[in-house]
Design a protein around this motif. Sequence first.
Motif, PDB file in Angstrom:
ATOM      1  N   ASP A  18     -27.403  -1.336 -27.935  1.00  0.00           N
ATOM      2  CA  ASP A  18     -27.957  -1.029 -26.797  1.00  0.00           C
ATOM      3  C   ASP A  18     -28.217   0.259 -26.655  1.00  0.00           C
ATOM      4  O   ASP A  18     -28.559   0.854 -25.683  1.00  0.00           O
ATOM      5  CB  ASP A  18     -27.127  -1.706 -25.767  1.00  0.00           C
ATOM      6  N   GLY A  19     -28.141   1.017 -27.724  1.00  0.00           N
ATOM      7  CA  GLY A  19     -28.263   2.583 -27.845  1.00  0.00           C
ATOM      8  C   GLY A  19     -26.867   3.437 -27.421  1.00  0.00           C
ATOM      9  O   GLY A  19     -26.906   4.376 -27.600  1.00  0.00           O
ATOM     10  N   THR A  20     -25.920   2.680 -27.167  1.00  0.00           N
ATOM     11  CA  THR A  20     -24.525   3.230 -27.289  1.00  0.00           C
ATOM     12  C   THR A  20     -23.684   2.864 -28.194  1.00  0.00           C
ATOM     13  O   THR A  20     -23.832   2.033 -29.277  1.00  0.00           O
ATOM     14  CB  THR A  20     -23.911   2.763 -25.953  1.00  0.00           C
ATOM     15  N   PHE A  21     -22.533   3.591 -28.391  1.00  0.00           N
ATOM     16  CA  PHE A  21     -21.543   3.614 -29.466  1.00  0.00           C
ATOM     17  C   PHE A  21     -20.042   3.617 -28.937  1.00  0.00           C
ATOM     18  O   PHE A  21     -19.656   4.236 -27.870  1.00  0.00           O
ATOM     19  CB  PHE A  21     -21.813   4.458 -30.419  1.00  0.00           C
ATOM     20  N   ASP A  22     -19.250   2.747 -29.432  1.00  0.00           N
ATOM     21  CA  ASP A  22     -17.811   2.898 -29.471  1.00  0.00           C
ATOM     22  C   ASP A  22     -17.343   4.085 -30.244  1.00  0.00           C
ATOM     23  O   ASP A  22     -17.707   4.060 -31.585  1.00  0.00           O
ATOM     24  CB  ASP A  22     -16.995   1.515 -29.467  1.00  0.00           C
ATOM     25  N   LEU A  31      -4.402   7.584 -26.380  1.00  0.00           N
ATOM     26  CA  LEU A  31      -5.356   6.913 -27.330  1.00  0.00           C
ATOM     27  C   LEU A  31      -6.428   6.161 -26.907  1.00  0.00           C
ATOM     28  O   LEU A  31      -6.031   5.203 -25.711  1.00  0.00           O
ATOM     29  CB  LEU A  31      -4.626   5.989 -28.552  1.00  0.00           C
ATOM     30  N   ARG A  32      -7.628   6.392 -26.995  1.00  0.00           N
ATOM     31  CA  ARG A  32      -8.516   5.897 -26.405  1.00  0.00           C
ATOM     32  C   ARG A  32      -9.882   5.606 -27.123  1.00  0.00           C
ATOM     33  O   ARG A  32     -10.356   6.285 -28.177  1.00  0.00           O
ATOM     34  CB  ARG A  32      -9.134   6.817 -25.260  1.00  0.00           C
ATOM     35  N   VAL A  33     -10.736   4.554 -26.695  1.00  0.00           N
ATOM     36  CA  VAL A  33     -12.059   4.385 -27.377  1.00  0.00           C
ATOM     37  C   VAL A  33     -13.002   4.438 -26.148  1.00  0.00           C
ATOM     38  O   VAL A  33     -12.803   4.192 -24.990  1.00  0.00           O
ATOM     39  CB  VAL A  33     -12.183   2.812 -27.546  1.00  0.00           C
ATOM     40  N   HIS A  34     -13.936   5.525 -26.475  1.00  0.00           N
ATOM     41  CA  HIS A  34     -14.998   5.952 -25.500  1.00  0.00           C
ATOM     42  C   HIS A  34     -16.230   5.248 -25.709  1.00  0.00           C
ATOM     43  O   HIS A  34     -16.603   5.157 -26.915  1.00  0.00           O
ATOM     44  CB  HIS A  34     -15.088   7.357 -25.777  1.00  0.00           C
ATOM     45  N   ARG A  35     -16.935   5.193 -24.842  1.00  0.00           N
ATOM     46  CA  ARG A  35     -18.394   4.524 -24.844  1.00  0.00           C
ATOM     47  C   ARG A  35     -19.247   5.590 -24.591  1.00  0.00           C
ATOM     48  O   ARG A  35     -19.189   6.288 -23.632  1.00  0.00           O
ATOM     49  CB  ARG A  35     -18.555   3.531 -23.993  1.00  0.00           C
ATOM     50  N   VAL A  36     -20.050   5.999 -25.833  1.00  0.00           N
ATOM     51  CA  VAL A  36     -21.023   7.057 -25.729  1.00  0.00           C
ATOM     52  C   VAL A  36     -22.437   6.799 -26.022  1.00  0.00           C
ATOM     53  O   VAL A  36     -22.663   5.786 -26.633  1.00  0.00           O
ATOM     54  CB  VAL A  36     -20.476   8.514 -26.707  1.00  0.00           C
ATOM     55  N   LYS A  37     -23.472   7.787 -25.565  1.00  0.00           N
ATOM     56  CA  LYS A  37     -25.026   7.347 -25.671  1.00  0.00           C
ATOM     57  C   LYS A  37     -25.490   8.788 -25.865  1.00  0.00           C
ATOM     58  O   LYS A  37     -25.504   9.634 -25.010  1.00  0.00           O
ATOM     59  CB  LYS A  37     -25.350   6.746 -24.454  1.00  0.00           C
ATOM     60  N   PRO A  38     -25.858   8.845 -27.464  1.00  0.00           N
ATOM     61  CA  PRO A  38     -26.615  10.116 -27.794  1.00  0.00           C
ATOM     62  C   PRO A  38     -27.974  10.076 -27.187  1.00  0.00           C
ATOM     63  O   PRO A  38     -28.650   9.200 -27.154  1.00  0.00           O
ATOM     64  CB  PRO A  38     -26.623  10.149 -29.308  1.00  0.00           C
ATOM     65  N   ASP A  39     -28.467  11.179 -26.802  1.00  0.00           N
ATOM     66  CA  ASP A  39     -29.751  11.591 -26.439  1.00  0.00           C
ATOM     67  C   ASP A  39     -30.481  12.516 -27.292  1.00  0.00           C
ATOM     68  O   ASP A  39     -30.232  13.851 -27.017  1.00  0.00           O
ATOM     69  CB  ASP A  39     -29.947  11.636 -24.678  1.00  0.00           C
ATOM     70  N   LEU A  49     -28.978   6.832 -41.239  1.00  0.00           N
ATOM     71  CA  LEU A  49     -27.527   6.984 -40.921  1.00  0.00           C
ATOM     72  C   LEU A  49     -27.117   7.849 -39.852  1.00  0.00           C
ATOM     73  O   LEU A  49     -27.787   8.875 -39.624  1.00  0.00           O
ATOM     74  CB  LEU A  49     -26.614   7.514 -42.207  1.00  0.00           C
ATOM     75  N   GLY A  50     -26.101   7.564 -39.064  1.00  0.00           N
ATOM     76  CA  GLY A  50     -25.498   8.280 -38.086  1.00  0.00           C
ATOM     77  C   GLY A  50     -24.279   8.938 -38.545  1.00  0.00           C
ATOM     78  O   GLY A  50     -23.435   8.149 -39.013  1.00  0.00           O
ATOM     79  N   VAL A  51     -24.210  10.226 -38.428  1.00  0.00           N
ATOM     80  CA  VAL A  51     -22.842  10.644 -38.634  1.00  0.00           C
ATOM     81  C   VAL A  51     -22.243  11.697 -37.691  1.00  0.00           C
ATOM     82  O   VAL A  51     -23.096  12.456 -36.989  1.00  0.00           O
ATOM     83  CB  VAL A  51     -23.160  11.716 -39.937  1.00  0.00           C
ATOM     84  N   LEU A  52     -20.980  11.790 -37.518  1.00  0.00           N
ATOM     85  CA  LEU A  52     -20.086  12.352 -36.486  1.00  0.00           C
ATOM     86  C   LEU A  52     -19.084  13.056 -36.993  1.00  0.00           C
ATOM     87  O   LEU A  52     -18.619  12.668 -38.027  1.00  0.00           O
ATOM     88  CB  LEU A  52     -19.872  11.726 -35.236  1.00  0.00           C
ATOM     89  N   ASP A  53     -18.818  14.294 -36.464  1.00  0.00           N
ATOM     90  CA  ASP A  53     -17.605  14.889 -36.785  1.00  0.00           C
ATOM     91  C   ASP A  53     -16.504  14.598 -35.988  1.00  0.00           C
ATOM     92  O   ASP A  53     -16.479  14.060 -34.824  1.00  0.00           O
ATOM     93  CB  ASP A  53     -17.709  16.689 -36.593  1.00  0.00           C
ATOM     94  N   ASP A  54     -15.253  14.878 -36.258  1.00  0.00           N
ATOM     95  CA  ASP A  54     -13.891  15.040 -35.669  1.00  0.00           C
ATOM     96  C   ASP A  54     -13.716  16.457 -35.411  1.00  0.00           C
ATOM     97  O   ASP A  54     -13.345  17.177 -36.548  1.00  0.00           O
ATOM     98  CB  ASP A  54     -12.813  14.299 -36.757  1.00  0.00           C
ATOM     99  N   ASN A  55     -13.627  16.864 -34.240  1.00  0.00           N
ATOM    100  CA  ASN A  55     -13.668  18.461 -33.772  1.00  0.00           C
ATOM    101  C   ASN A  55     -12.205  18.841 -33.896  1.00  0.00           C
ATOM    102  O   ASN A  55     -12.058  19.949 -33.600  1.00  0.00           O
ATOM    103  CB  ASN A  55     -14.305  18.404 -32.842  1.00  0.00           C
ATOM    104  N   ASN A  56     -11.245  17.999 -33.917  1.00  0.00           N
ATOM    105  CA  ASN A  56      -9.750  18.452 -33.986  1.00  0.00           C
ATOM    106  C   ASN A  56      -9.369  19.354 -32.963  1.00  0.00           C
ATOM    107  O   ASN A  56      -8.800  20.356 -33.125  1.00  0.00           O
ATOM    108  CB  ASN A  56      -9.408  19.122 -35.245  1.00  0.00           C
ATOM    109  N   PHE A  57     -10.045  19.085 -31.791  1.00  0.00           N
ATOM    110  CA  PHE A  57      -9.947  20.293 -30.592  1.00  0.00           C
ATOM    111  C   PHE A  57      -8.590  20.428 -30.304  1.00  0.00           C
ATOM    112  O   PHE A  57      -7.728  19.691 -30.394  1.00  0.00           O
ATOM    113  CB  PHE A  57     -10.411  19.569 -29.502  1.00  0.00           C
ATOM    114  N   PRO A  58      -8.182  21.802 -29.967  1.00  0.00           N
ATOM    115  CA  PRO A  58      -9.240  22.973 -30.021  1.00  0.00           C
ATOM    116  C   PRO A  58      -9.179  23.706 -31.223  1.00  0.00           C
ATOM    117  O   PRO A  58      -9.666  24.771 -31.250  1.00  0.00           O
ATOM    118  CB  PRO A  58      -8.478  23.664 -28.886  1.00  0.00           C
TER     119      PRO A  58
END
Length: 398
Positions: free
Chosen positions: A86-90, A108-116, A357-366
Motif C-alpha cells: 500500500d506504499g508502506t513498509f515494515d 526492539l521495534r518494527v516501524h511502519r514507514v512510507k517513503p515519498d 529494487l528498494g535498498v535501505l541503510d542501517d545508520n548505526n545511530f549515532p
Amino acid sequence: MRRIAILMSAGAMALGLAAVPAAADPGRAGFGRATLTGFASLPALTFLPGSEPSGSLLGTAPVNGVTPPFTGQPVQGFSGIVRRHDGTFDVLSDNGYGNKANSSDFLLRVHRVKPDFRAKSVQVLGGFDLTDPRGLVPFPLTRQDRTLTGSDFDVESIVRTVDGTYWIGDEFGPFLLHFDRKGRLMQAPIQLPGVQAPENPDLNGAQPNLAGSKGFEGMARAVDGRRLYPLLEGTVTGDPAGTLRMYEFDLRRRAYTDRRWTYRLDDPSHAIGDAIAVDANRFLIIERDNLQGDAAKVKRIYLADLRDRDHDGALDKTLVADLLDLADPRGLGGAPGTFRFPFQTIEDVVILDDRTLGVLDDNNFPFSNGRTPGRPDDNEFITVRLTRGLQADPRVYL
C-alpha cells in the motif's frame, strides 16, 4: 559471473561461492550499471513521540555532534524490511547501540514507514514494540514488563508469512523468533543446532563457535511460503574463511531441514547485509565491506542461483548492482553523475518490480557517518533500476 564450488556436508549438499580471480573485476561484471530512480531520507535525529529515554549507557561525550543520552527512542538502524503493498513498509530496528552491554534501554521495534520520493522524505506512520507477554523466553529478560530490548536479542532480519505473522532472525543465539501481528512472541526462541555465539544464554561456559553478533543477518522467505532461508553473517569455526552458512527451515514442521548451503564472500573481511528470494532457486544477497564514506569499496547486490552449474560443477554469483557506482543522470541523490551509497552497513533489499529494487541503510545511530564526516547518518531509502529484469516469481510480490 562468479563461480562457486560444490561442497558436501553430512546428509546434505552445501554450495560454496569461490572468490573471483584477481584479474577479474566483479564491480563491472553481471547486469551492468544500475540507475538511481528514487531517493528519500529520514533524519538521524528522529525519535518516537512520547517514548522512553534511551542511550543512558553510551556515556555523555558527543558522538558525531550528538550528545547522549537521548530523551526518546531513536527511529534508527533499519536491519530488515517487509513490503505492505500500500506504499508502506515494515522496517525492523537493529538491536540498539551496537552491543548487548549498551542497549538495555533500547526497545526492539518494527516501524511502519512510507517513503515519498517526490518530497525525498520518509514518514513514520506507527509500528509496534516486540514483547514476550506469555513468558516464552526461557532466560531472564532485561525488563519485568517483558518488552524486548537490544540486550535481549540482536534482531537483524524479518519476513512476513502468509498468515500475517512475522519471523525475525537474531544474532545473539542465533535464534529464530516468531511474532504475531502486534509484535507478541508466539513460541519460545528456536535455537540453531550446533551453532552458538558468545551471547547465547545457554552457552554455560562452553566455547562459542561463532563470533559475537554474527548470527542471522539475512533471511529469505521461500516464494511458496513454506520455508525460511536464514543466512549467518559470520563463519562457523572450522569452516573455510569467508564462508557463510545458509540454512533451510520448514515452517510447517517448525524445524530445520538437513539442507544447507554455503555462501562465500569476495573477501573474508566482508559481511552480508540481507537476503531475499527471487524465485524457488535464486536469491538476492547484499555483500559489503566494513568501511564507509570515501573509504568504502564494496557495497554490492549479488544474484545467487542454486541451479546454475557449468561444466565443471560450479555455480554462479552474478553482480546485479554496485551501490557505489549507480548512474544518477537526474541528480536525484545530489549532483547529476554517479551516486554512491557509502554506508558501513546496508541491510535491506526489497523487490519492487522486476527491474526495481528498494535498498535501505542501517545508520548505526549515532555512530556511522558515511554520508557526511562528523554527522550521524540518516536512514536513506533509495530505489534502483536494473539494466534488465530479474524474471522473478510473481509470488515474490504477495
